[in-house]
Design a protein around this motif. Structure first.
Motif, PDB file in Angstrom:
ATOM      1  N   PHE A   1      38.256  62.138  43.478  1.00 29.20           N
ATOM      2  CA  PHE A   1      38.683  63.524  43.603  1.00 29.20           C
ATOM      3  C   PHE A   1      39.950  63.820  42.804  1.00 29.20           C
ATOM      4  O   PHE A   1      40.329  64.983  42.653  1.00 29.20           O
ATOM      5  N   TRP A   2      40.603  62.753  42.274  1.00 34.68           N
ATOM      6  CA  TRP A   2      41.805  62.958  41.454  1.00 34.68           C
ATOM      7  C   TRP A   2      41.998  61.760  40.551  1.00 34.68           C
ATOM      8  O   TRP A   2      41.665  60.625  40.909  1.00 34.68           O
ATOM      9  N   ALA A   3      42.545  62.022  39.357  1.00 34.37           N
ATOM     10  CA  ALA A   3      42.921  60.956  38.432  1.00 34.37           C
ATOM     11  C   ALA A   3      44.095  61.450  37.598  1.00 34.37           C
ATOM     12  O   ALA A   3      44.268  62.666  37.406  1.00 34.37           O
ATOM     13  N   PRO A   4      44.953  60.552  37.113  1.00 32.63           N
ATOM     14  CA  PRO A   4      46.065  60.986  36.271  1.00 32.63           C
ATOM     15  C   PRO A   4      45.545  61.737  35.052  1.00 32.63           C
ATOM     16  O   PRO A   4      44.562  61.335  34.423  1.00 32.63           O
ATOM     17  N   GLY A   5      46.217  62.855  34.721  1.00 31.76           N
ATOM     18  CA  GLY A   5      45.788  63.669  33.591  1.00 31.76           C
ATOM     19  C   GLY A   5      46.956  64.039  32.701  1.00 31.76           C
ATOM     20  O   GLY A   5      48.100  64.146  33.163  1.00 31.76           O
ATOM     21  N   PHE A   6      46.662  64.232  31.411  1.00 33.61           N
ATOM     22  CA  PHE A   6      47.697  64.546  30.427  1.00 33.61           C
ATOM     23  C   PHE A   6      47.162  65.578  29.446  1.00 33.61           C
ATOM     24  O   PHE A   6      45.948  65.663  29.222  1.00 33.61           O
ATOM     25  N   SER A   7      48.071  66.342  28.858  1.00 36.37           N
ATOM     26  CA  SER A   7      47.664  67.332  27.866  1.00 36.37           C
ATOM     27  C   SER A   7      47.155  66.628  26.616  1.00 36.37           C
ATOM     28  O   SER A   7      47.811  65.714  26.110  1.00 36.37           O
ATOM     29  N   PRO A   8      46.007  67.036  26.104  1.00 37.30           N
ATOM     30  CA  PRO A   8      45.497  66.407  24.882  1.00 37.30           C
ATOM     31  C   PRO A   8      46.330  66.793  23.672  1.00 37.30           C
ATOM     32  O   PRO A   8      46.923  67.867  23.628  1.00 37.30           O
ATOM     33  N   GLN A   9      46.388  65.889  22.705  1.00 35.30           N
ATOM     34  CA  GLN A   9      47.076  66.203  21.465  1.00 35.30           C
ATOM     35  C   GLN A   9      46.389  67.390  20.802  1.00 35.30           C
ATOM     36  O   GLN A   9      45.174  67.492  20.763  1.00 35.30           O
ATOM     37  N   GLY A  10      47.206  68.314  20.280  1.00 34.55           N
ATOM     38  CA  GLY A  10      46.671  69.507  19.664  1.00 34.55           C
ATOM     39  C   GLY A  10      46.605  70.678  20.616  1.00 34.55           C
ATOM     40  O   GLY A  10      46.507  71.833  20.187  1.00 34.55           O
ATOM     41  N   ALA A  11      46.650  70.402  21.945  1.00 33.58           N
ATOM     42  CA  ALA A  11      46.690  71.491  22.913  1.00 33.58           C
ATOM     43  C   ALA A  11      48.084  72.098  22.922  1.00 33.58           C
ATOM     44  O   ALA A  11      49.042  71.517  22.410  1.00 33.58           O
ATOM     45  N   GLU A  12      48.215  73.242  23.515  1.00 34.90           N
ATOM     46  CA  GLU A  12      49.504  73.911  23.569  1.00 34.90           C
ATOM     47  C   GLU A  12      50.281  73.384  24.780  1.00 34.90           C
ATOM     48  O   GLU A  12      50.054  73.803  25.904  1.00 34.90           O
ATOM     49  N   PRO A  13      51.192  72.424  24.570  1.00 35.70           N
ATOM     50  CA  PRO A  13      51.930  71.875  25.711  1.00 35.70           C
ATOM     51  C   PRO A  13      53.076  72.788  26.116  1.00 35.70           C
ATOM     52  O   PRO A  13      53.343  73.816  25.484  1.00 35.70           O
TER      53      PRO A  13
END
Length: 678
Positions: A228-240
């Protein structure tokens, strides 16, 4: 905070004597009370450390449906910090509450949302839900794996518990070390769920729940395992989130809220750890600042770990922060022989081989907290993983740079390890060998290869039979479950995911965390692992977390006014404790010889006796002070694994006395329920 256990049987009603034996083994996790629920299919057990609604929160707890029947039962270890807000929402939906406990919130939340309730919980938990309506037993664990939960199958039964030793209260459960689990520890420092170091014993993965259906005449089988959950990060190229000042303000707002929630949601006093570093300085500082102006508030109590050896001691920084905050401060000074004396207890609680002695001083610190009258302590764990604080992250940055510009990478090495007496930049050839080893551009594990490679050398101590039984590389096993979207993450995010999957749940929060705290009946609370804090940290750019070689850059900006400059700008110094010297510098305790005799080594069957004897002779000759990093890890790994075999495999720790009367008992004679075979 508590201990939980239970039995699911498709053939006959669980034995209440077995449940009570399991409760007896878990008594240290919950000395304030115990109880069990039993019907024709399931028994749920609970030992209680009373913190929230100390009178009303008795477990196991059931919820009544419209007909007045208790159809949903819960046994729960941990805290749901947002239970007040969830209870208000559930009341608005027509639910009636009879207690103020977060346990009852879980019952009603399950009735309202089913497994969707886990997404709504802000907390740390391991729990079991027995839903008589569906005949499903559900085991769930919090996002980061703060709280442990193990299970096994034996004789047509499913057993689960907060600690493995409680499973061994059933004489039908085999007690045997698992070579695959040992192999993982000797590479990754810990096992990775669902693997454990015990054959046939599994653990619920962090951020997951398992569903065991009741099918009459059949043993319980895990029909589903759901993340139901996992660590997540903004992908490269996305607007951080690129505005540094705005991110610092947002981090401060979320971390203050997370700390306040963990400090205020308690009906017993809460203390705080002060390590001397920025993480605990921030959490303790926030608590002290939030309490200013409360006329009835007592001074904050803080606790620190010190060492008699100056090489490991951070007492000056601890005293500085305690004085600034005006806390009532206590510390424990740990000597080498203290570590050796307590190490068998430490391994028995950790239930895992160890590569360092670091858990032992943490066990002594939690003992001090308990002796001082506290049950709850707020700590800074999780900050390094979430906000980029570890040297391994900076090492990964240098290794990635090395693939593009070796000269710049060599210069950057000088900024690492200022706390080390023999820093790699003082030996350029060694630095080049270390950082340039096994180097492949684009490797998703570029940050962790040096650690895994250097640690896996320990596997050479294993017997040929054990090595032959380990047919998969632990590193490859981890990389095989790395999410596909990680290919679009920046290198730091991939390194953080690896650390959150391996070292954080398996060592930091387990061997060095929950087990050392609960060994003395202490609950730890970790604001940096609040889901709102972690979500923000996953969206900010990498250079906000590590700016140049400045680790936790964003955290330092966010709390520059709260933390003294001496702590804010001090070089990063990881927590360390004496290793081999603890067992050989000031005399060797008798147990060392007992567990490393040829007979003991052959009985355990893990390590080659001739190699162990050579290592021991080297340690005796140098009094433990002349060993390098690898030999230190070898020695601690051998001692802890042998202790584990002695304490949990051949020992009688599982045969602890039952908990004292009276028990809270819900023992029902019910019609058989469940699904009939297809």
């Amino acid at each position: 905070m508590c201990g939980i256990c239970g039995v699911h049987s498709a053939a006959e009603a669980p034995d209440p004597g077995l449940v009570r034996r399991m409760l007896g083994v878990l008594a240290h996790r919950g000395p304030d009370g115990s109880g069990y629920y039993r019907d024709e299919r399931v028994a749920l057990g609970h030992t209680r450390l009373a913190i929230v609604d100390t009178v009303g929160g008795v477990q196991p707890m059931g919820g009544c449906d419209e007909a007045g029947e208790q159809q949903v039962w819960v046994t729960f270890n941990g805290e749901i910090f947002n239970h007040v807000e969830l209870a208000a929402d559930l009341r608005a939906r027509g639910h009636r509450f009879r207690t103020r406990s977060d346990t009852e919130v879980i019952v009603h939340a399950w009735e309202e949302w089913g497994p969707g309730c886990f997404d709504r919980f802000n907390g740390q938990w391991a729990l079991a839900v027995w839903d008589r309506r569906s005949g499903d037993l559900v085991l769930a664990r919090d996002r980061f794996g703060v709280r442990p939960l193990f299970y096994t199958r034996s004789g047509g039964k499913l057993l689960f518990a907060s600690e493995v030793k409680a499973l061994f209260a059933d004489p039908d459960v085999p007690r045997e070390l698992d070579p695959a689990g040992i192999d993982q520890v000797l590479t990754l420092w810990s096992t990775v769920a669902p693997q454990t170091v015990f054959r046939g014993v599994r653990q619920v993965p962090p951020g997951s729940y398992l569903t065991f259906p009741t099918v009459l005449g059949r043993s319980a089988v895990a029909s589903t395992s759901t993340r139901f959950w996992a660590p997540g990060f903004s992908p490269q190229g996305a607007e951080p989130l690129t505005d540094l000042a705005a991110n610092a303000e947002a981090l401060r707002e979320r971390l203050v809220a997370a700390t306040r929630l963990r400090f205020e949601r308690s009906d017993v006093p809460v203390a705080a750890y002060l390590s001397g570093g920025i993480d605990s300085a921030v959490t303790a500082g926030v608590i002290a600042a939030e309490r200013i102006g409360h006329s009835t508030a007592a001074p904050l109590h803080t606790f620190s770990l010190r060492f008699a050896d100056d090489e490991f001691d951070e007492g000056g920084y601890q005293a500085l922060m305690a004085k600034r905050l005006g806390t009532v401060h206590e510390d424990v000074v740990v000597r080498e022989r203290d570590i050796a004396e307590v190490f068998p207890d430490v391994v028995r609680h950790a239930e895992s081989p160890l590569l360092r002695t670091g858990p032992a001083p943490m066990f002594l610190l939690s003992r001090l907290v308990r002796q001082s009258g506290f049950k709850v302590v707020v700590t800074g764990e999780g900050s390094d993983e979430v906000l980029g604080g570890y040297d391994i992250f900076r090492e990964g940055k240098i290794r990635e740079l090395w693939t593009r510009d070796p000269a710049a990478a060599e210069a950057a090495v000088e900024q690492l390890y200022p706390w080390m007496k023999r820093s790699p930049h003082q030996a350029p050839a060694f630095a080049k060998s270390f950082f340039g080893r096994n180097l492949v551009a684009g490797d998703p594990a570029i940050s962790h290869r040096p650690r895994w490679d250097s640690t896996s050398v320990l596997r050479s101590m294993l017997t040929p039979a054990v090595r032959a039984a380990c047919d998969r590389s632990p590193a490859d096993e981890v990389l095989a479950v790395m999410p596909a979207e990680s290919a679009r993450w920046d290198p730091l995010s991939r390194a953080q995911w690896l650390e959150m999957t391996t070292l954080l749940p398996g060592y930091i929060l387990a061997s060095q965390g929950d087990r050392m705290l609960m060994g003395n009946s202490i609950e730890g609370r970790f604001p940096f692992l609040d889901p709102h804090v972690a979500e923000l940290a996953g969206r900010v750019p990498a250079d906000h977390k590590i700016h140049g070689m400045d680790e936790k850059h964003l955290l330092k900006i966010a709390f520059a006014d709260l933390v003294p400059e001496e702590i804010l700008r001090r070089p990063k110094q990881p927590y360390r404790a004496p290793d081999a010297a603890a067992f050989f510098a000031g005399g060797t305790p008798d147990w060392v010889g007992d567990v490393t005799s040829v007979a003991a080594l052959e009985a355990a069957g893990m390590f080659r006796p001739e190699l162990v004897q050579r290592l021991l002779e080297k340690a005796r000759r140098t009094r433990g002070r002349g060993l390098g990093n690898t030999d230190n890890m070898r020695l601690v790994a051998v001692l802890s694994t042998q202790l584990l075999h002695s304490e949990l495999i051949t020992g009688s720790v599982f045969a602890s006395a039952p908990p004292p009367e009276p028990l809270t008992v819900f023992d029902h004679t019910l019609e058989p329920i469940g699904r009939t075979p297809a």
